[in-house]
Scaffold this active site. Sequence first.
Site, PDB file in Angstrom:
ATOM      1  N   PRO A 117      80.227  11.756 103.905  1.00  0.00           N
ATOM      2  CA  PRO A 117      81.424  10.902 103.904  1.00  0.00           C
ATOM      3  C   PRO A 117      81.167   9.564 103.224  1.00  0.00           C
ATOM      4  CG  PRO A 117      81.046  11.831 106.087  1.00  0.00           C
ATOM      5  CD  PRO A 117      79.826  12.128 105.272  1.00  0.00           C
ATOM      6  N   GLU A 165      73.856  14.283 112.697  1.00  0.00           N
ATOM      7  CA  GLU A 165      74.333  12.930 112.347  1.00  0.00           C
ATOM      8  C   GLU A 165      74.050  12.610 110.888  1.00  0.00           C
ATOM      9  OE1 GLU A 165      75.818  13.347 115.557  1.00  0.00           O
ATOM     10  OE2 GLU A 165      76.271  11.493 114.470  1.00  0.00           O
ATOM     11  N   ARG A 225      85.709  26.639  88.087  1.00  0.00           N
ATOM     12  CA  ARG A 225      86.896  27.045  87.327  1.00  0.00           C
ATOM     13  C   ARG A 225      87.029  26.284  86.018  1.00  0.00           C
ATOM     14  NH1 ARG A 225      91.062  23.916  87.806  1.00  0.00           N
ATOM     15  NH2 ARG A 225      92.685  25.513  87.702  1.00  0.00           N
ATOM     16  N   ASP A 283      95.876  21.540  84.217  1.00  0.00           N
ATOM     17  CA  ASP A 283      95.717  21.235  85.638  1.00  0.00           C
ATOM     18  C   ASP A 283      96.435  19.962  86.045  1.00  0.00           C
ATOM     19  OD1 ASP A 283      92.273  22.140  86.361  1.00  0.00           O
ATOM     20  OD2 ASP A 283      94.169  23.190  86.540  1.00  0.00           O
TER      21      ASP A 283
HETATM   22  C1  4FV Z   1      81.282  15.373 104.336  1.00  0.00           C
HETATM   23  C2  4FV Z   1      82.480  14.884 103.775  1.00  0.00           C
HETATM   24  C3  4FV Z   1      80.946  15.398 105.773  1.00  0.00           C
HETATM   25  C4  4FV Z   1      78.876  14.395 108.005  1.00  0.00           C
HETATM   26  C5  4FV Z   1      77.769  14.577 108.971  1.00  0.00           C
HETATM   27  C6  4FV Z   1      77.919  16.501 107.599  1.00  0.00           C
HETATM   28  C7  4FV Z   1      79.191  15.743 107.475  1.00  0.00           C
HETATM   29  C8  4FV Z   1      77.210  15.942 108.760  1.00  0.00           C
HETATM   30  N1  4FV Z   1      80.505  15.795 103.340  1.00  0.00           N
HETATM   31  N2  4FV Z   1      82.387  15.044 102.419  1.00  0.00           N
HETATM   32  N3  4FV Z   1      83.532  14.358 104.403  1.00  0.00           N
HETATM   33  N4  4FV Z   1      79.660  15.714 106.075  1.00  0.00           N
HETATM   34  O1  4FV Z   1      81.796  15.131 106.623  1.00  0.00           O
HETATM   35  O2  4FV Z   1      81.209  15.594 102.188  1.00  0.00           O
HETATM   36  O3  4FV Z   1      75.866  15.783 108.447  1.00  0.00           O
END
Ligand code: 4FV
Length: 246
Positions: free
Chosen positions: A88, A115, A153, A168
């Site tokens: 995230p 985590e 794609r 697109d």
């Molecule tokens: C995530 C997202 C995501 C967070 C903690 C995996 C998780 C756990 N990855 N975009 N939104 N990853 O939430 O790519 O480790």
Amino acid sequence: MKVDILTLFPNMFSSPFQESILGKAIEKGLIQIRTINIRDYALDKHQVVDDTPYGGGQGMVMKVEPIARAIEWVKSQAPSAWTIHLTPQGNPFNQKMAQNLSNRPHLILLCGRYEGIDERVRELFVDEEVSIGDYVLTGGELAAMVLIDAISRLLPGVLGSDRSAEEDSFFQSLLEYPQYTRPSSFRGVEVPEVLLSGNHSAIERWRRKEALRRTSKRRPDLLANAQLSSEDKKLLEEMLPKKSDG
Ligand code: 4FV
């Protein structure tokens, strides 16, 4: 393109890549996907891949050593592979990033769990961090699948004709125009006349206008950075409510 996916759950990737367009692209060898189980690189008897966070706190953190060994094993075969960590905290994934990444010969996608990963993995091995959205998943696997789908794609030969990727949404950073197919009438709702006219320039104009209308309504932020032609500006003008000459 080659994609190595580093994950604790390799089986999650079995079915999504067997179906439809991606399945065919893999059969045709246009994209090679390999899953690597990070636990195979935890060399202790219990193959431990996570531990409690230094400084205390909730949950577990993925250990650096197994991930480091797994990445070094892939890089020993492909030193130029580009390593992406899905998190995230990453750069927001979008069509432009998909286009850029589709030009890379080899991607390593690191899927976190718990985590997250030990910070030293970032410092020592990660080239880029990518987020698919501002929400928290249980793992990076689904995010990795989203990237692979959007990137694949765009690879030559994957879609029926490469032209369709150019049409697109977001290619021109506008939302797509409304699409219709048979029947021309459904429960009293008619397909717009112009689409049945065979008049291609009128159809083109209608589609551009509807793409502009939809974008200005739903995603004005996209319109702000779209290259608009003078024709586009005229079309947008036409949509504006007529100032009552009162
Ligand atoms: C995530 C997202 C995501 C967070 C903690 C995996 C998780 C756990 N990855 N975009 N939104 N990853 O939430 O790519 O480790």
